[in-house]
Write a protein that holds these residues in place. Structure first.
Motif, PDB file in Angstrom:
ATOM      1  N   ASN A 627      -8.931  30.313   0.692  1.00 26.67           N
ATOM      2  CA  ASN A 627      -8.669  31.530  -0.084  1.00 26.67           C
ATOM      3  C   ASN A 627      -9.821  32.108  -0.674  1.00 26.67           C
ATOM      4  OD1 ASN A 627      -6.048  31.087  -0.250  1.00 26.67           O
ATOM      5  ND2 ASN A 627      -6.007  29.386  -1.659  1.00 26.67           N
ATOM      6  N   VAL A 628     -10.019  33.228  -0.594  1.00 32.44           N
ATOM      7  CA  VAL A 628     -11.336  33.999  -1.049  1.00 32.44           C
ATOM      8  C   VAL A 628     -11.417  33.935  -2.737  1.00 32.44           C
ATOM      9  CG1 VAL A 628     -10.031  36.131  -1.508  1.00 32.44           C
ATOM     10  CG2 VAL A 628     -12.396  36.328  -1.208  1.00 32.44           C
ATOM     11  N   THR A 629     -12.433  33.532  -3.165  1.00 32.35           N
ATOM     12  CA  THR A 629     -13.087  33.642  -4.307  1.00 32.35           C
ATOM     13  C   THR A 629     -13.916  34.798  -4.882  1.00 32.35           C
ATOM     14  OG1 THR A 629     -14.958  32.292  -4.048  1.00 32.35           O
ATOM     15  CG2 THR A 629     -12.911  30.967  -4.424  1.00 32.35           C
ATOM     16  N   VAL A 659     -16.075  37.755  10.622  1.00 28.88           N
ATOM     17  CA  VAL A 659     -15.140  37.654   9.224  1.00 28.88           C
ATOM     18  C   VAL A 659     -15.368  39.164   8.707  1.00 28.88           C
ATOM     19  CG1 VAL A 659     -14.909  36.642   7.147  1.00 28.88           C
ATOM     20  CG2 VAL A 659     -15.773  35.109   8.921  1.00 28.88           C
ATOM     21  N   GLN A 660     -14.223  39.744   8.477  1.00 25.68           N
ATOM     22  CA  GLN A 660     -14.307  41.226   8.080  1.00 25.68           C
ATOM     23  C   GLN A 660     -13.758  41.387   6.623  1.00 25.68           C
ATOM     24  OE1 GLN A 660     -11.997  43.303  11.299  1.00 25.68           O
ATOM     25  NE2 GLN A 660     -12.731  41.552  12.719  1.00 25.68           N
ATOM     26  N   LEU A 661     -14.619  42.132   6.075  1.00 27.28           N
ATOM     27  CA  LEU A 661     -13.893  42.539   4.669  1.00 27.28           C
ATOM     28  C   LEU A 661     -13.380  44.084   4.615  1.00 27.28           C
ATOM     29  CD1 LEU A 661     -14.090  42.008   1.451  1.00 27.28           C
ATOM     30  CD2 LEU A 661     -16.369  43.049   1.489  1.00 27.28           C
ATOM     31  N   TYR A 662     -12.294  44.104   4.053  1.00 22.97           N
ATOM     32  CA  TYR A 662     -11.765  45.625   3.820  1.00 22.97           C
ATOM     33  C   TYR A 662     -11.549  45.480   2.190  1.00 22.97           C
ATOM     34  CZ  TYR A 662     -10.916  45.574   8.883  1.00 22.97           C
ATOM     35  OH  TYR A 662     -11.175  45.266  10.190  1.00 22.97           O
ATOM     36  N   ILE A 663     -12.050  46.859   1.890  1.00 13.97           N
ATOM     37  CA  ILE A 663     -11.832  47.402   0.468  1.00 13.97           C
ATOM     38  C   ILE A 663     -10.417  48.243   0.269  1.00 13.97           C
ATOM     39  CG2 ILE A 663     -12.481  48.173  -1.833  1.00 13.97           C
ATOM     40  CD1 ILE A 663     -13.729  45.535  -1.112  1.00 13.97           C
ATOM     41  N   ARG A 731      -6.293  37.615   6.050  1.00 11.27           N
ATOM     42  CA  ARG A 731      -5.877  35.924   5.959  1.00 11.27           C
ATOM     43  C   ARG A 731      -5.840  35.832   4.243  1.00 11.27           C
ATOM     44  NH1 ARG A 731      -6.946  33.196  10.648  1.00 11.27           N
ATOM     45  NH2 ARG A 731      -6.944  34.560  12.433  1.00 11.27           N
ATOM     46  N   THR A 732      -6.657  36.537   3.664  1.00  2.52           N
ATOM     47  CA  THR A 732      -6.684  36.076   2.122  1.00  2.52           C
ATOM     48  C   THR A 732      -7.050  37.533   1.430  1.00  2.52           C
ATOM     49  OG1 THR A 732      -7.766  34.609   0.518  1.00  2.52           O
ATOM     50  CG2 THR A 732      -9.371  35.386   2.491  1.00  2.52           C
ATOM     51  N   LYS A 733      -6.682  37.377   0.160  1.00  3.83           N
ATOM     52  CA  LYS A 733      -7.041  38.611  -0.378  1.00  3.83           C
ATOM     53  C   LYS A 733      -7.228  38.586  -2.253  1.00  3.83           C
ATOM     54  CE  LYS A 733      -2.290  40.510  -0.433  1.00  3.83           C
ATOM     55  NZ  LYS A 733      -1.426  41.552  -0.290  1.00  3.83           N
TER      56      LYS A 733
END
Length: 739
Positions: A627-629, A659-663, A731-733
């Motif tokens: 889980n993202v923190t 690992v990809q971060l989207y906003i 996968r997590t947000k």
């Protein structure tokens, strides 16, 4: 003969200057002085004709220095995938040298698919060393135009559909090139997103789309990469050709971004003397030839920035202020490259460069589908392999336009598989289809003889019979570098595979359920047979080490870790530009009606399921995301938020994951994409190992471009941070707010 005499004279004069100046070295020759001081001193010693000479070509790929002052010529060379062979001084005919064969590196689509900034630096340094060894001081590369449509013939030279990813890959590439004393010339600035009508089409695009989608990679190249040069594009924008465009070159590039380097025209991209003088162009190349065909000797004196410019100055119609600025910038480039005594010597076609090409290809190959884990090849149970398809034997380093290469060698996929598998399994080959049988381009001859007089029915019959008798079938097809495929100057005519390959693949799937399709291309293709094929690999144009790299991935020596940099649509109308009927436009006008909704932005806005999504790519292992923190649920406009997630390798072998971060802006006053890429990290994990991946987000990642205010704006409110393995595999947000 004249050229040799000129060079000898320059050397004598340089020596004379040194002798006379033993007590006091001229400032422009004193590398202990600042670049600015040296530039001003050299400029003060030049006469009007020398200044005019410096701003336009003297041959197909060179422009004059100042022989009287010992300032060398500038020599350019096409990239971005290798250093092209030399042509004759004033012709496009090959010079016939025996020492100008290069290492062919993977196409930039493959580099971007590594999602690895270290690979970009490795690539840039290796190609920079080859350019330096050949004494080229301007590399006409890299290309960062956005993948707007899968029909653009030149997409294989670019870095995909996303401006953030392109920005992060282009910067280390530039730094790698330039640490060798070679200027990177980033191209094509700007809005060159199709090849059809590229010399005549005027692009209509709103400012927000321009700034959010089509400019970020160029801005990063200038402000973060320190690019020494920019190449203008062929097309028009706001009714002016982009090689001398007031808004792009003066207002944005120089005033907004502070670019200090040289603006170079694309070959044949200059069209007007007055616009060239005042609208930001520094060096003119290829005029009178359109960069493609023969021209009369010494046509260079008639270039727009040659005699016509000189006559305007002599008549008093224009001053020399703009000329001096152009020459200042060119001198600065010379002092950073050819006049830099400390630049390394470089190397050509070395073992280190072969290893670099192989490593980049290894990391860029994308495993698209692997139902039933048919890959990697199990050589304990697989004893007969049928390799089918023209692209298994055809050299791909030759052709495609200005990126065509005279490679020192090229390992084909068939050769690579035979070399790797050896006696562990029998490999049989069947052609399957006949596409492009030529083995030469612009005088570079591969020596391959690919002619085949058999009918399509005979070829398919042979391939199907080979497939039936095999334990495994590997089809290597896709596109090639012929016109209307992956090639400069023409766009594709269809999303489908050429040469009736779709029919062939369908027949192969009927003959053998253990079928692997390797798609060699720089573009997305339709796959009407996708449900019949258990394994699909995106193979790109992989350069000299192509066959070795593909064999490594297919046999499992290399665990695939590439991810797509553009969306594969199911059908052409699933792409925004085609859905709205604006690609490539008319001969004179094209409007980017889809605006900011390019690639995955369009698909998600319209809830269109792609064939394969942006960021997609499988592995021979599996990864589990925690889980993202977030370190703070809120941030101020000047603050930052750190997002962290644990990623664990839950499979049985070591692998790399991107690992990809989207906003996502959850409430905005303007339409915004469902999500946008704002961070990525490539990590390597052993079985059972886990790592903490962190991303730091500031207001820049939350901003959109407000055209009315002409500035970037981050609105207060809630934002979602989405982390996953692809744009469609989150996968997590979590949610945080901007105060």
């Amino acid at each position: 003969m004249f050229k040799k005499t000129l060079l000898i004279t320059a050397l004598v004069i340089t020596a004379t200057v040194s002798v006379k100046a033993q007590s006091k070295t001229p400032v422009y020759l004193d590398d202990s002085k600042s670049i600015q001081a040296r530039v001003e001193d050299a400029l003060s010693r030049m006469n009007l004709q020398e200044k005019i000479n410096m701003i336009h070509a003297q041959s197909k790929f060179s422009s004059p220095g100042v022989p009287r002052l010992g300032i060398p010529d500038n020599w350019t060379d096409d990239g971005p995938h290798g250093i092209r062979p030399d042509v004759l001084w004033d012709q496009w005919v090959q010079a016939g040298q025996t020492n100008d064969s290069c290492m062919a590196f993977p196409a930039l689509t493959c580099l971007a698919a590594t999602w690895n900034k270290d690979m970009a630096l490795l690539y840039g340094n290796a190609i920079g060393e080859e350019a330096r060894y050949r004494n080229k001081n301007v590399l006409l590369a890299p290309g960062v135009n956005i993948y707007r449509s899968p029909l653009n013939g030149r997409n294989f030279e670019y870095m995909g559909e996303d401006p953030f990813l392109s920005s992060k890959i282009v910067v280390p590439y530039i730094k790698g090139v330039q640490q060798n004393g070679v200027a990177a010339c980033v191209k094509h600035f700007a809005l060159n997103n199709s090849e059809g009508n590229r010399h005549t089409v005027n692009v209509n695009v709103d400012d927000r789309t321009l700034y959010e989608i089509y400019l970020p990679a160029f801005k990063a190249a200038v402000q973060e990469g320190g690019a020494m040069a920019i190449m203008g594009s062929y097309n028009l924008y706001k009714g002016e050709h982009c090689c001398h465009n007031q808004y792009l070159l003066n207002d944005i590039l120089r005033k907004e971004w502070g670019f200090e380097g040289v603006v170079i025209s694309d070959w044949g991209g200059t069209h007007d003397t007055n616009q060239a003088i005042f609208n930001g162009l520094d060096m003119e190349f290829g005029t009178g030839t359109n960069g493609l065909s023969y021209s009369k000797t010494n046509v260079y004196d008639n270039y727009y920035m040659a005699m016509p410019y000189l006559k305007l100055i002599q008549s008093g119609k224009v001053g020399t202020k703009e000329l001096d600025e152009k020459v200042r910038r060119i001198l600065r480039l010379s002092f950073l490259t050819t006049m830099n005594k400390n630049r390394p010597l470089g190397s050509l076609g070395s073992e280190e460069h072969a290893l670099a090409a192989r490593k980049i290809a290894d990391e860029g190959i994308v495993l698209l589908k692997n139902k039933g884990n048919i890959l990697p090849i199990n050589l304990k149970t697989t004893k007969r392999i049928a390799v089918i398809g023209e692209n298994a034997i055809k050299w791909m380093t030759v052709g495609g336009g200005s990126s065509s290469l005279k490679a020192r060698y090229e390992i084909t996929p068939l050769e690579g598989l035979k070399k790797r598998i050896g006696n562990q399994a029998e490999i049989v080959y069947a052609r399957g289809y006949v596409g492009d049988t030529t083995g030469n381009y612009n005088g570079v001859i591969t020596g391959q003889h690919l002619g085949d007089e058999r009918s399509p029915a005979e070829l398919i019959k042979e391939a199907v019979e080979a497939a039936r008798k095999a334990d495994l079938v590997i089809f290597v097809g896709g596109l090639n570098k012929s016109d209307h495929q992956d090639a400069e100057g023409t766009d594709r005519l269809s999303l489908n595979l050429p040469y009736d390959q779709d029919k062939l693949i369908t027949e192969l799937a009927k003959a053998n359920k253990n079928l692997v399709v390797v798609n060699v291309s720089g573009n997305a293709v339709a796959m009407p047979w996708i449900n019949q094929v258990p394994a699909i690999v995106q193979g790109w144009f992989l350069g000299s080490e192509s066959g070795n790299a593909l064999a490594g991935v297919l046999t499992g020596d290399v665990n695939p870790s590439g991810k797509l940099t553009f969306t594969f649509p199911v059908k052409l109308s699933d792409n925004g530009a085609q859905a709205l009927g604006e690609f490539p436009g008319s001969k004179t006008e094209v409007t980017y009606k889809e605006g900011i909704y390019v690639g995955y932005r369009w698909a998600e806005e319209h809830k269109i399921k792609p064939l394969f999504a942006f960021g997609h790519g499988l592995s021979y292992t599996t990864f589990q995301y925690g889980n993202v923190t977030v370190d703070s649920k809120s941030m101020t406009a000047s603050g930052k938020v750190t997002l962290s997630v644990n990623v664990k390798n839950t499979g049985s072998r070591e692998g790399e994951e991107v690992v990809q971060l989207y906003i996502s802006d959850l409430k905005s006053s303007v339409p915004r994409p469902v999500k946008e890429l704002k961070g990525f990290e490539k990590i390597s994990l052993k079985p059972g190992e886990q790592k903490l991946v962190s991303f730091t987000v500031d207001s820049t990642a939350l901003s959109f471009f407000d055209a009315a205010k002409h500035q970037w704006v981050a609105e207060p409110g809630d934002f979602a941070a989405l982390i996953g393995a692809a744009s469609d595999d989150i996968r997590t947000k979590t949610v945080f707010s901007l105060k």
